[in-house]
Design a protein around this motif. Structure first.
Motif, PDB file in Angstrom:
ATOM      1  N   ASN A 104     -38.076 -57.225 -38.972  1.00 18.16           N
ATOM      2  CA  ASN A 104     -37.847 -56.022 -39.773  1.00 18.16           C
ATOM      3  C   ASN A 104     -36.577 -55.279 -39.345  1.00 18.16           C
ATOM      4  O   ASN A 104     -36.571 -54.049 -39.210  1.00 18.16           O
ATOM      5  CB  ASN A 104     -39.051 -55.077 -39.682  1.00 18.16           C
ATOM      6  CG  ASN A 104     -40.323 -55.708 -40.204  1.00 18.16           C
ATOM      7  OD1 ASN A 104     -40.282 -56.654 -40.990  1.00 18.16           O
ATOM      8  ND2 ASN A 104     -41.464 -55.205 -39.744  1.00 18.16           N
ATOM      9  N   ARG A 106     -35.203 -55.155 -36.572  1.00 19.54           N
ATOM     10  CA  ARG A 106     -35.294 -54.621 -35.214  1.00 19.54           C
ATOM     11  C   ARG A 106     -35.297 -55.774 -34.218  1.00 19.54           C
ATOM     12  O   ARG A 106     -35.909 -56.808 -34.468  1.00 19.54           O
ATOM     13  CB  ARG A 106     -36.548 -53.757 -35.037  1.00 19.54           C
ATOM     14  CG  ARG A 106     -36.462 -52.408 -35.743  1.00 19.54           C
ATOM     15  CD  ARG A 106     -37.807 -51.710 -35.750  1.00 19.54           C
ATOM     16  NE  ARG A 106     -37.706 -50.318 -36.183  1.00 19.54           N
ATOM     17  CZ  ARG A 106     -37.636 -49.921 -37.436  1.00 19.54           C
ATOM     18  NH1 ARG A 106     -37.657 -50.835 -38.417  1.00 19.54           N
ATOM     19  NH2 ARG A 106     -37.538 -48.634 -37.741  1.00 19.54           N
ATOM     20  N   TYR A 108     -36.399 -56.808 -30.493  1.00 24.38           N
ATOM     21  CA  TYR A 108     -37.238 -56.494 -29.337  1.00 24.38           C
ATOM     22  C   TYR A 108     -36.879 -57.468 -28.224  1.00 24.38           C
ATOM     23  O   TYR A 108     -36.722 -58.675 -28.467  1.00 24.38           O
ATOM     24  CB  TYR A 108     -38.718 -56.608 -29.696  1.00 24.38           C
ATOM     25  CG  TYR A 108     -39.139 -55.673 -30.812  1.00 24.38           C
ATOM     26  CD1 TYR A 108     -39.512 -54.363 -30.546  1.00 24.38           C
ATOM     27  CD2 TYR A 108     -39.143 -56.107 -32.139  1.00 24.38           C
ATOM     28  CE1 TYR A 108     -39.891 -53.498 -31.577  1.00 24.38           C
ATOM     29  CE2 TYR A 108     -39.515 -55.256 -33.174  1.00 24.38           C
ATOM     30  CZ  TYR A 108     -39.885 -53.957 -32.886  1.00 24.38           C
ATOM     31  OH  TYR A 108     -40.245 -53.113 -33.902  1.00 24.38           O
ATOM     32  N   GLU A 128     -36.273 -51.782 -27.719  1.00 24.26           N
ATOM     33  CA  GLU A 128     -36.076 -52.001 -29.152  1.00 24.26           C
ATOM     34  C   GLU A 128     -34.682 -51.519 -29.537  1.00 24.26           C
ATOM     35  O   GLU A 128     -34.220 -50.476 -29.057  1.00 24.26           O
ATOM     36  CB  GLU A 128     -37.117 -51.233 -29.957  1.00 24.26           C
ATOM     37  CG  GLU A 128     -36.912 -51.291 -31.468  1.00 24.26           C
ATOM     38  CD  GLU A 128     -37.725 -50.226 -32.183  1.00 24.26           C
ATOM     39  OE1 GLU A 128     -38.882 -50.500 -32.498  1.00 24.26           O
ATOM     40  OE2 GLU A 128     -37.184 -49.111 -32.405  1.00 24.26           O
ATOM     41  N   ARG A 130     -32.173 -51.222 -33.202  1.00 20.63           N
ATOM     42  CA  ARG A 130     -32.053 -51.385 -34.648  1.00 20.63           C
ATOM     43  C   ARG A 130     -30.830 -52.244 -34.957  1.00 20.63           C
ATOM     44  O   ARG A 130     -29.749 -52.041 -34.415  1.00 20.63           O
ATOM     45  CB  ARG A 130     -31.904 -50.019 -35.318  1.00 20.63           C
ATOM     46  CG  ARG A 130     -33.131 -49.130 -35.217  1.00 20.63           C
ATOM     47  CD  ARG A 130     -34.248 -49.599 -36.135  1.00 20.63           C
ATOM     48  NE  ARG A 130     -33.880 -49.517 -37.528  1.00 20.63           N
ATOM     49  CZ  ARG A 130     -34.132 -48.460 -38.298  1.00 20.63           C
ATOM     50  NH1 ARG A 130     -34.740 -47.411 -37.788  1.00 20.63           N
ATOM     51  NH2 ARG A 130     -33.778 -48.476 -39.577  1.00 20.63           N
ATOM     52  N   SER A 136     -26.611 -48.216 -32.818  1.00 18.66           N
ATOM     53  CA  SER A 136     -28.058 -48.055 -32.704  1.00 18.66           C
ATOM     54  C   SER A 136     -28.415 -47.710 -31.264  1.00 18.66           C
ATOM     55  O   SER A 136     -27.961 -48.369 -30.327  1.00 18.66           O
ATOM     56  CB  SER A 136     -28.775 -49.343 -33.126  1.00 18.66           C
ATOM     57  OG  SER A 136     -30.162 -49.238 -32.911  1.00 18.66           O
ATOM     58  N   LEU A 141     -39.432 -49.071 -24.729  1.00 15.84           N
ATOM     59  CA  LEU A 141     -40.822 -49.040 -25.158  1.00 15.84           C
ATOM     60  C   LEU A 141     -41.786 -49.036 -23.983  1.00 15.84           C
ATOM     61  O   LEU A 141     -42.937 -48.616 -24.122  1.00 15.84           O
ATOM     62  CB  LEU A 141     -41.114 -50.230 -26.071  1.00 15.84           C
ATOM     63  CG  LEU A 141     -40.226 -50.367 -27.320  1.00 15.84           C
ATOM     64  CD1 LEU A 141     -40.670 -51.561 -28.150  1.00 15.84           C
ATOM     65  CD2 LEU A 141     -40.247 -49.091 -28.149  1.00 15.84           C
ATOM     66  N   GLU A 158     -45.799 -54.098 -36.770  1.00 17.93           N
ATOM     67  CA  GLU A 158     -46.270 -52.768 -36.405  1.00 17.93           C
ATOM     68  C   GLU A 158     -46.820 -52.681 -34.990  1.00 17.93           C
ATOM     69  O   GLU A 158     -46.915 -51.585 -34.434  1.00 17.93           O
ATOM     70  CB  GLU A 158     -47.343 -52.313 -37.398  1.00 17.93           C
ATOM     71  CG  GLU A 158     -46.821 -52.124 -38.815  1.00 17.93           C
ATOM     72  CD  GLU A 158     -47.896 -51.679 -39.780  1.00 17.93           C
ATOM     73  OE1 GLU A 158     -49.060 -51.536 -39.332  1.00 17.93           O
ATOM     74  OE2 GLU A 158     -47.590 -51.458 -40.966  1.00 17.93           O
ATOM     75  N   PRO A 185     -48.507 -49.525 -30.591  1.00 18.71           N
ATOM     76  CA  PRO A 185     -47.768 -49.481 -31.855  1.00 18.71           C
ATOM     77  C   PRO A 185     -46.266 -49.438 -31.587  1.00 18.71           C
ATOM     78  O   PRO A 185     -45.806 -48.720 -30.693  1.00 18.71           O
ATOM     79  CB  PRO A 185     -48.245 -48.185 -32.519  1.00 18.71           C
ATOM     80  CG  PRO A 185     -49.476 -47.788 -31.780  1.00 18.71           C
ATOM     81  CD  PRO A 185     -49.333 -48.314 -30.393  1.00 18.71           C
ATOM     82  N   ALA A 186     -45.508 -50.185 -32.372  1.00 13.76           N
ATOM     83  CA  ALA A 186     -44.058 -50.156 -32.215  1.00 13.76           C
ATOM     84  C   ALA A 186     -43.507 -48.756 -32.474  1.00 13.76           C
ATOM     85  O   ALA A 186     -42.514 -48.346 -31.870  1.00 13.76           O
ATOM     86  CB  ALA A 186     -43.414 -51.163 -33.161  1.00 13.76           C
ATOM     87  N   ALA A 187     -44.153 -48.010 -33.356  1.00 18.50           N
ATOM     88  CA  ALA A 187     -43.685 -46.670 -33.709  1.00 18.50           C
ATOM     89  C   ALA A 187     -44.061 -45.624 -32.672  1.00 18.50           C
ATOM     90  O   ALA A 187     -43.465 -44.536 -32.647  1.00 18.50           O
ATOM     91  CB  ALA A 187     -44.251 -46.267 -35.070  1.00 18.50           C
ATOM     92  N   ASP A 188     -45.042 -45.918 -31.819  1.00 13.77           N
ATOM     93  CA  ASP A 188     -45.471 -44.953 -30.805  1.00 13.77           C
ATOM     94  C   ASP A 188     -45.929 -45.710 -29.564  1.00 13.77           C
ATOM     95  O   ASP A 188     -47.127 -45.909 -29.338  1.00 13.77           O
ATOM     96  CB  ASP A 188     -46.596 -44.070 -31.341  1.00 13.77           C
ATOM     97  CG  ASP A 188     -46.939 -42.937 -30.375  1.00 13.77           C
ATOM     98  OD1 ASP A 188     -46.325 -42.878 -29.288  1.00 13.77           O
ATOM     99  OD2 ASP A 188     -47.814 -42.119 -30.703  1.00 13.77           O
TER     100      ASP A 188
END
Length: 656
Positions: A104, A106, A108, A128, A130, A136, A141, A158, A185-188
């Motif tokens: 997506n 990104r 990692y 991570e 972008r 970026s 993480l 996700e 979670p990748a977002a948090d």
């Protein structure tokens, strides 16, 4: 003032790997796999060592991988229509990267650019970046103070799973890592959950199921399955076969594993049918006599990738260079990896004495310092620990006999003399393998046990070495010309005790001798600190290295292969301060994968980490002056034929 000069060192196994990334197209029925039904696609270009790959989700057939081609482990990807891979600049200054995934837009990956606040923790953490933005910011993480390895991204992108050492200090594990499987979670990434208490190398099936490997109670490495929502993990692969580094297909039908089977010496990639619980060999039918590592699936699960030795006749690098430049984190310090062990510079720096690999090649050789020529001095393989006399251009000291043996095993210090002008004779340069005539004199007596690791005084008159003649391995000094006499003349005992003092190095200014010892705890044969003593035996002290602040820290030290800087103000050595950087089971044999090179001032201050990787780095030497890359004859590398000769982990046994 930072350290400066040129350092040569050895890395176990790496020069022989010759890894490239390959993949095969999978038929609908895996029982149809044969050399006639499938063929390999090579994704990388045969340059350097390429490994730990994955297909990207933004371009069909593109892979992202780790490569050593720039002198350290950096990230690259292949692009359609381009013959050479492009480097991915992560925006961080790190000499170690691992396990990249592109999902997506990104990236990692594992990096080691942030030093932990305390010793005996790996520098490895997951980040991570972008890829859809020109500039970026790289986001960490992994929480600070925590160590994460082997990241895996779920099918949706996700969720992230890692094998984590947690926030505690490293316990010394390096064969079977005591890691947990953690999901967040990748977002948090703050919402971390431990889903498995012991396991490594996670891989996702969808977003709800994880597979991972660990050593079962019956001794076989096996793949396990767990539901991330909870419940116990269940064993998937049966005993009788080691199943390692799993990759789950995205259609839920297969896992691919690297296997080791009794009676078969090579690691191979196999498919395991999750419904029928049947193995299907893949790479054994293609390359039965090569090791294959770390499988991965394409997004539609119709291709299976892995890395292996590219083959002797394959396009690409086909030589193990005598000398190979390595990225240095210190501006005025040049670092070179030598194809050999225990390098030692000649007095003028124009030549390098090296030992072989202790088993099947010449034991004592000389390289021209630009890597262009090599000569053989002694054919027999059981020769190690070389020291060129600082005062005599045609004299080298070395140890003759088996390494890592008991105190009473016969190992002797030899003085090897030759005519230095023979190295300038053009006839002696044929094929870089010519034999030089030498005169060898043993400086120690045959009835005096295990004598090894010579180091010469700056005036060339004395040799300090380690000897087991008393029943314990302590340090002695002997006359460098006449050796020890029948009645003990010509030899002086420098240290004494029921412990191990070993690997001494005489400072270039003649004032100090550095060595490794477990004298602080003789009961621990694995714990070695760094010590200094004057040549007359006075002033013995332990060097308390910066950051080693507690008794517990000092007890964990494993320091070896110490040597002085040319100005005698710095110490260079191999140490275990940075723990391990990757799951050791995922690659070829490394005896001490925690062994990285460090330098500090003689008083222990100013600690600098010089290498950071998943290999054992050691036997360094240090000379003044910075060798420029232009001086090295590496446009057309000169060395031995690359044959992919390396070992599987020697501790991974199928005799269970």
């Amino acid at each position: 003032m930072e350290p400066e000069g040129t350092i040569l060192f050895t890395s176990v196994g790496l020069p022989y790997f010759g890894f490239d990334i390959f993949s095969v197209s999978l038929p609908p029925n895996p029982s149809d796999i044969s050399t006639q039904s499938i063929s390999e696609t090579r994704h990388t270009d045969g340059v350097s060592v390429n490994f730990n790959a994955g297909f990207t989700d933004d371009e069909t057939g593109s892979v992202v991988f780790v490569s050593e081609r720039s002198g350290s482990s950096q990230l690259y990807r292949t692009r359609s229509g381009k013959s050479e891979p492009e480097r991915i600049f992560t925006g961080v200054n790190s000499i170690f990267h691992d396990r990249p995934t592109i999902k997506n837009q990104r990236l990692y990956f594992v990096s080691a650019h942030e030093k932990p606040s305390e010793p005996y923790k790996s520098w490895a953490a997951v980040y991570e970046a972008r890829l859809d933005r020109e500039e970026s910011r790289v986001v960490r993480l992994t929480p600070f103070g925590t160590v994460d390895l082997s990241p895996a991204v779920s099918q949706s992108g996700e969720l992230i799973a890692v094998s984590s050492h947690g926030s505690g200090r490293w316990k010394g594990d390096f064969r079977e890592l005591e890691t947990e499987i953690v999901v967040f979670p990748a977002a948090d990434p703050t919402k971390r959950r431990v889903v498995v208490g012991l396991g490594g190398w996670p891989t996702w099936q969808g977003d709800s199921v994880l597979f991972f490997h660990r050593k079962a109670e019956d001794g076989w490495w096996s793949v396990y399955r767990c539901d991330v929502s909870g419940g116990p993990a269940t064993r998937v692969t049966p005993p009788g076969v080691h199943a390692l580094t799993p990759a789950a297909s995205h259609d839920g039908r297969w896992i691919a594993v690297a296997t080791r089977r009794k009676g078969r010496p090579h690691r191979h990639i196999e498919l395991f049918d999750l419904k029928t619980e049947q193995f299907y060999p893949v790479t054994e039918k293609l390359n039965p006599n090569l090791h294959h590592y770390n499988p991965f699936f394409s997004g539609d699960s119709d291709r299976l990738g892995y890395h292996r030795f590219r083959g002797e006749s394959a396009k690409g690098d086909s030589v193990v260079p005598h000398l190979l430049p390595v990225y240095s984190p210190v501006k005025n310090l040049r670092m070179l990896r030598v194809h050999g062990t225990f390098p030692s510079f000649s007095p003028d720096g124009g030549f390098i004495a090296i030992n072989g690999n202790l088993t099947d090649n010449a034991g004592l050789m000389i390289l021209k310092s630009d890597g262009s020529k090599r000569w053989i001095l002694m054919d027999q393989p059981l020769i190690f620990a070389t020291a060129w006399s600082p005062a005599e251009s045609g004299v080298i000291f070395t140890s003759v006999g088996p390494i890592f043996e008991s105190v009473k095993s016969t190992v002797q210090i030899a003085r090897v003399s030759f005519n230095i002008s023979d190295l300038e004779d053009s006839k002696a340069l044929t094929n870089g393998k010519s034999k030089i005539t030498v005169s060898t004199k043993l400086l120690t007596r045959t009835d005096k046990g295990n004598n090894a690791f010579p180091s010469c005084s700056p005036d060339g008159k004395k040799i300090v070495f380690r000897s087991g003649r008393s029943g314990y391995k302590n340090l002695y000094i002997v006359d460098s010309v006449n050796g020890e006499g029948e009645n003990g003349e010509g030899i002086f005992r420098l240290t004494e005790g029921d412990w191990i003092d070993t690997m001494p190095n005489w400072s270039p200014d003649g004032e100090l001798i550095a060595f490794s010892s477990n004298r602080h705890n003789p009961a621990n044969a694995d714990g070695f600190g760094l010590y200094l003593v004057r040549p007359d035996g006075t002033g013995l002290r332990r060097v308390h290295i910066e950051g080693q602040d507690t008794d517990a820290d000092l007890a964990k030290e494993r320091i070896n292969h110490v040597c002085f800087s040319p100005d005698s103000k710095w110490l260079l050595f191999t140490a275990n301060f940075g723990a391990v950087m990757a799951e050791t089971i995922s690659g070829p044999n490394q005896f001490q994968p925690y062994g990285d090179l460090y330098a500090c001032r003689v008083d222990g201050s100013g600690l600098v980490r010089l290498t950071c990787n998943q290999y054992e780095n050691g036997t360094p030497t240090w000379k003044s002056g910075v060798v420029s890359l232009e001086e090295l004859s590496l446009a057309e590398p000169i060395g031995d034929k690359l044959r992919g000769q390396f070992d599987e982990p020697l501790w991974l046994s199928c005799d269970i």
